[in-house]
Structure formats: C-alpha cells, structure tokens
Scaffold this motif. Structure first.
Motif, short mmCIF file in Angstrom:
data_model
loop_
_atom_site.label_atom_id
_atom_site.label_comp_id
_atom_site.label_asym_id
_atom_site.label_seq_id
_atom_site.Cartn_x
_atom_site.Cartn_y
_atom_site.Cartn_z
N MET A 157 15.67 3.49 -6.17
CA MET A 157 14.97 4.48 -6.99
C MET A 157 15.88 5.66 -7.35
O MET A 157 15.69 6.30 -8.38
CB MET A 157 13.73 4.99 -6.25
CG MET A 157 12.56 4.02 -6.29
SD MET A 157 11.88 3.77 -7.95
CE MET A 157 10.90 5.26 -8.15
N ARG A 158 16.86 5.96 -6.51
CA ARG A 158 17.76 7.09 -6.78
C ARG A 158 19.16 6.56 -7.03
O ARG A 158 19.77 5.96 -6.16
CB ARG A 158 17.76 8.08 -5.62
CG ARG A 158 16.42 8.78 -5.42
CD ARG A 158 16.51 9.85 -4.34
NE ARG A 158 15.25 10.55 -4.18
CZ ARG A 158 14.87 11.58 -4.93
NH1 ARG A 158 15.66 12.03 -5.89
NH2 ARG A 158 13.71 12.17 -4.73
N LEU A 202 17.28 7.72 -12.50
CA LEU A 202 16.28 7.19 -11.57
C LEU A 202 16.01 5.72 -11.87
O LEU A 202 16.04 5.29 -13.03
CB LEU A 202 14.97 7.98 -11.68
CG LEU A 202 15.03 9.46 -11.30
CD1 LEU A 202 13.69 10.13 -11.58
CD2 LEU A 202 15.40 9.61 -9.84
N ILE A 204 13.32 4.26 -11.86
CA ILE A 204 12.10 4.03 -12.64
C ILE A 204 12.41 3.94 -14.13
O ILE A 204 11.67 3.31 -14.90
CB ILE A 204 11.06 5.14 -12.35
CG1 ILE A 204 9.67 4.68 -12.81
CG2 ILE A 204 11.45 6.46 -13.01
CD1 ILE A 204 8.55 5.53 -12.30
N THR A 248 12.50 1.82 -2.21
CA THR A 248 12.13 3.23 -2.06
C THR A 248 12.49 3.72 -0.67
O THR A 248 12.63 2.94 0.27
CB THR A 248 10.62 3.41 -2.28
OG1 THR A 248 9.91 2.74 -1.23
CG2 THR A 248 10.19 2.84 -3.62
N SER A 265 7.97 7.10 1.09
CA SER A 265 7.78 7.67 -0.25
C SER A 265 6.76 6.83 -1.03
O SER A 265 7.11 6.08 -1.95
CB SER A 265 9.11 7.74 -1.00
OG SER A 265 9.71 6.46 -1.07
N ASP A 318 4.45 7.75 -3.10
CA ASP A 318 4.26 8.14 -4.50
C ASP A 318 5.24 7.43 -5.41
O ASP A 318 4.89 6.99 -6.51
CB ASP A 318 4.40 9.66 -4.66
CG ASP A 318 3.27 10.42 -3.98
OD1 ASP A 318 2.25 9.78 -3.67
OD2 ASP A 318 3.41 11.63 -3.76
N ASN A 319 6.51 7.31 -4.96
CA ASN A 319 7.51 6.63 -5.78
C ASN A 319 7.16 5.16 -5.98
O ASN A 319 7.31 4.61 -7.07
CB ASN A 319 8.89 6.73 -5.12
CG ASN A 319 9.50 8.12 -5.28
OD1 ASN A 319 9.10 8.88 -6.15
ND2 ASN A 319 10.46 8.45 -4.43
N SER A 370 4.26 4.90 -8.43
CA SER A 370 4.73 5.21 -9.79
C SER A 370 5.49 4.03 -10.38
O SER A 370 5.33 3.70 -11.56
CB SER A 370 5.62 6.46 -9.77
OG SER A 370 4.91 7.58 -9.32
N TYR A 395 7.85 -3.79 -4.51
CA TYR A 395 8.75 -2.78 -3.95
C TYR A 395 9.09 -3.13 -2.52
O TYR A 395 8.39 -3.89 -1.85
CB TYR A 395 8.09 -1.39 -4.01
CG TYR A 395 6.96 -1.22 -3.03
CD1 TYR A 395 7.17 -0.69 -1.76
CD2 TYR A 395 5.66 -1.62 -3.37
CE1 TYR A 395 6.13 -0.57 -0.86
CE2 TYR A 395 4.62 -1.50 -2.47
CZ TYR A 395 4.86 -0.97 -1.21
OH TYR A 395 3.84 -0.86 -0.32
#
Length: 491
Positions: free
Chosen positions: A55-56, A61, A63, A82, A86, A88-89, A92, A101
């Motif tokens: 994700m990073r 990003l 996403i 992720t 996390s 929320d990530n 999303s 994920y």
C-alpha cells in the motif's frame, strides 16, 4: 502450458524475495517492481494472472495502482499488502476494486490460498474457461425482467469476481439468500461449498462451537471432534443471514476470525487457516444498529465493504407475471401447471406485498388448493385487506360484456345451479357499478360477498346446496364465508 505470471510490487527487498521464493515454489513465474513507475512499465509489457502490491510505495500509494489495474486490466486480479491493523486501508482497497488483501507480517499459507483463488478467477475469465463458467445469467434464480432486476444481476456478476465481503440488504422475503447463492454461483468458488447460517436461530451458548467447531472433550457432550461453519465453508462462501442478531461477544470473535482468517476450535490450543468468502444479510439497518450500540462499528465496516440492495416486490410489479408463472410451475411439479386468471393477475399487481416474494409464494400455494379446473381466481388468492396499492397504481380490467340472463325457473329453483358464466357476468356487473375510490381487491370482495350471501339466502343457508350452485366444494365455500365474515346461518 505456460505457467501463470505474477507481479509483486513492494519496496522492501526482503519481503519481495520471500514472496518470490514462495510463488516460484508454487510453479509460478514472478516479476518484481519496487515502485509504481516500474509496476506500470511491467504491466505494459506483460499479461499477469495476479498483481500483488504494497500500500505504501516510494512514488505513491498502492491504491492508485489498484484503481488503474481495475480500470485498464479488468481481467487481472490485484491484491494489496497492508500494515498490521490498518483495517481502513484494506477496506478502501477492496472498495477501489482490489480482489483481496494480506496483512503484514504476511502469512505464507494465506498467501498461497489467495493466489489459488485469484488464478481460479483468471481461469474462469479466460476464453477457454468462459464456456465452463458456472451459472450463466439466464440460469439466475432471481426471476424478473424489470430494469431494477437486470441491474441487480449485472451487479452480482461484477462483484462475484472479488473476495470482498458483501452485505445484502432488503426487506424480509425479498430473496437475500437467493442473491447470495447467485454471487457464489458466478464466482470462481462455485465448485466449493456454500454454507448459509441463520445467526438468529443459534443459541448464544452454542455459537462459538457452531461457528468454529470443537475438540473432543471440550465440554460435556463433546464426544467427537467437530468442524464449524467456517471449516465447512473452507474454499467457498459463508453466508451470515440476519447478522444483526449476533450477540456482542460473538461479534468480537467473528471480527478476529475475519481479520486473521484463522479460527480456533473450542478446546484447541492452535488456530487453523480458513479461506472463506463472507456474504452477510439482514433486513435491519446495520448503521442504525451501530448507532444504538447493538452492533460493533469495526465489524460493520468489515462486512459492509460492498452493499447490495434487493428491491422489494412492490418496486418491480412488472415482474409479478413472470414470478407467478415460475412459482406455479414449481409448485405444480410434473403435472399441468395451474394458471392465474387475468383478474387474479391484476389483483396481484394491485397488492403491495409486505412479505415480498415469500408472501407471493404463500399466496399462490394456498390459492392452488382452492382453484377450480387449474385456474386461480381473485377469490382464491385471499389477499389481506389494507395492503392494496394506492388507487393510482391499480389497473382495473375492462368490464366484460354481460351474459344473457338465466331462465326464471333456474333462478327460483333451490336445487338448480346457475351456470358459471352467469355468476361471472353478475360479478362483472357489480364491479362495474362499484365505487371507483375503492381498491380492486375491496371491490371484488364486496361482489363475492353479495353473490355468496344471495345464494345462501336462496337455499335457506344450506351450505351443501349453496356450494353446488356456486360450483364450489363445501370446504371452499366455508373458507370464503369465514374470510368475508358471512354468518354460518340465517340471522
């Protein structure tokens, strides 16, 4: 046959190497990228069976890559990695179109299960697999050709490709389990189990054992090892029906099982991995349940990643004819199907169906028991009063031409029976004279009450003679008298 190719996108060299080794051992070809730019370059050069991205990344990003792959490479599943906790990530990413994920630290058994699921989807989407794709749209259990139903079936086909949890909402009786089964049937998991669980029907004391299983001797009566719903649905789909009825302590345990994708049997010391696609359903408003403290907010967000709303039957009355034909054909079995008369069909279209498709099934099943000669009339439906559609939604059928009057001797003789055409003409005339402000069902009830009462009075309330004159059985006549509040004897 060429091995599927996987693209791993991560700026951590150690993690990239671990993922590459694991995937190569599975017999797959692997490419790597350490940033978004390198990933985009790889995607332009090769076709991939799965993209796995962090994700990073140094230049953006993950996403962003999820959105690009979902838009430009529709047949390529993409999953995200992720950071631990996390949530929320992850949510999303799933809403943006991610197939699935993984959380850090990456569990290799979960990685293998996810890759296998992604490759099954890829195979089903390929031209060779298209012919073997399960459950074509024409075989959908969701009957109807209205615009809302066509849109619903299209949504189901799209979201069936994902692993994201689906929350099905809709009124009681609208077909939530049918929609869940349709999602499963169109997915790459169609050959795996589909397990439906009514959360409101399990005693709270037994919930953990039912969901996660138990070991022999874990409690009194546990004479053997037993698997729970999660193990039974492993590789397939688990439907949590009426999920709003779960007690709060069980919600905590369910949340952990969803996040970790591992469950521990009651009495066991270790957890086991499970690969389950979750579909939840409820007729309640989960958001309101969260506000009232009845449902955990974190669990709500995990289950409600994709929401699928089922329309009530009153919003698709154009489908009544198709639904009725399908239900009557199923109820008739191998025999000649019972059919609806035109006026009965119009009465159904003028009814609001508070119980939706389930109520329609019950109405038709009951009506079949009272129908004469395989034709269901309005009186056979016995629709509830006060549940008719507004007058502007009801279409009253045109008045048929009046039949010739019966001979006087036929009308005056208690033992003679008026012809069915006479009774129909008499009823039609009464409908035409009834007040236009009343609903169709109310008008027809009034007509039926008048005809039955007049016939009973002509034979001094001898129900056997009245039934014969009306062309009904005594049981049918008695049922109609009770429904229309007609006294059993002369008053």
């Amino acid at each position: 046959m060429t091995a599927p190719r996987i693209l791993v996108v991560d700026d951590e060299a150690d993690l990239r190497e671990l993922l590459e080794i694991t995937l190569v051992k599975m017999g797959l070809d692997v490419d790597s990228a350490d940033c978004l730019a390198a990933a985009r370059s790889r995607l332009a050069q090769h076709e991939y069976g799965l993209v796995l991205t962090d994700m990073r990344l140094p230049d953006g990003l993950g996403i962003e890559l999820v959105r690009e792959v979902s838009a430009q490479y529709r047949n390529t599943p993409i999953a995200v990695i992720t950071a631990y906790g996390s949530t929320d990530n992850a949510v999303s990413a799933l809403k943006a179109g991610a197939f699935d994920y993984l959380s850090k630290p990456v569990a290799l058994d979960q990685l293998r299960l996810m890759v296998q699921s992604a490759l099954r989807i890829r195979k089903a989407d390929s031209p060779a697999g298209a012919t073997a794709a399960p459950a074509p749209a024409s075989a959908s259990p969701l009957v109807g050709q209205s615009a809302v139903m066509q849109d619903l079936r299209a949504q189901i086909i799209r979201l069936a490709r994902s692993m994201a949890p689906v929350a099905i909402t809709g009124e009681s009786g609208s077909g939530k389990e049918l929609a869940a089964r349709d999602i499963h049937a169109h997915s790459a998991r169609a050959d795996k189990p589909f397990i439906a669980v009514n959360c409101g029907a399990i005693p709270e004391a037994l919930m953990e054992a039912e969901f996660f299983g138990y070991r022999k001797g874990a409690f009194t009566g546990a004479n053997d090892d037993r698997e729970g719903f999660f193990q039974a649905a492993n590789g397939g789909t688990l439907m949590l029906d009426e999920v709003a009825d779960l007690p709060l302590p069980m919600q905590v345990k369910l949340l952990r099982a969803i996040q970790e994708r591992r469950v521990r049997k009651v009495g066991a010391t270790s957890e086991e991995a499970v690969d389950v696609r979750l579909v939840s359903a409820t007729h309640q408003n989960l958001a309101e349940c969260v506000e009232q403290g009845k449902f955990r907010q974190d669990l709500y967000y995990r289950l409600n990643v994709i929401e699928l709303r089922l329309p009530p039957l009153r919003e698709r009355l154009d489908d009544i004819a198709l639904l009725s034909d399908a239900i009557l054909a199923r109820l008739s079995g191998a025999g000649t199907p019972t059919v609806l008369s035109p006026t009965a069909l119009e009465a159904l279209r003028g009814y609001s169906f508070p119980g939706n498709v389930r109520e329609l099934e019950n109405v038709l099943e009951r009506a079949m028991a009272f129908a004469n000669d395989g034709v269901i009339e309005v009186a056979d439906l016995a629709l509830k009063r006060g549940a008719s559609m507004p007058p502007d939604r009801v279409q009253i059928p045109p008045r048929p031409p009046a039949a010739a009057p019966a001979p006087a001797s036929t009308q005056s003789s208690p033992s003679s029976s008026p012809s069915p055409s006479l009774l129909q003409a008499e009823a039609a005339g009464a409908v035409g004279d009834a007040s236009g402000s009343a609903s169709l069902v109310e008008q027809l009830d009034k007509v039926e009450r008048q005809v039955i009462r007049r016939t009973l009075e002509s034979v001094r309330f001898d129900q056997a003679q009245a039934a014969e004159k009306l062309g009904l059985s005594q049981r049918q006549l008695k049922y109609r008298m009770q429904r229309l509040s007609i006294p059993q004897s002369e008053q």
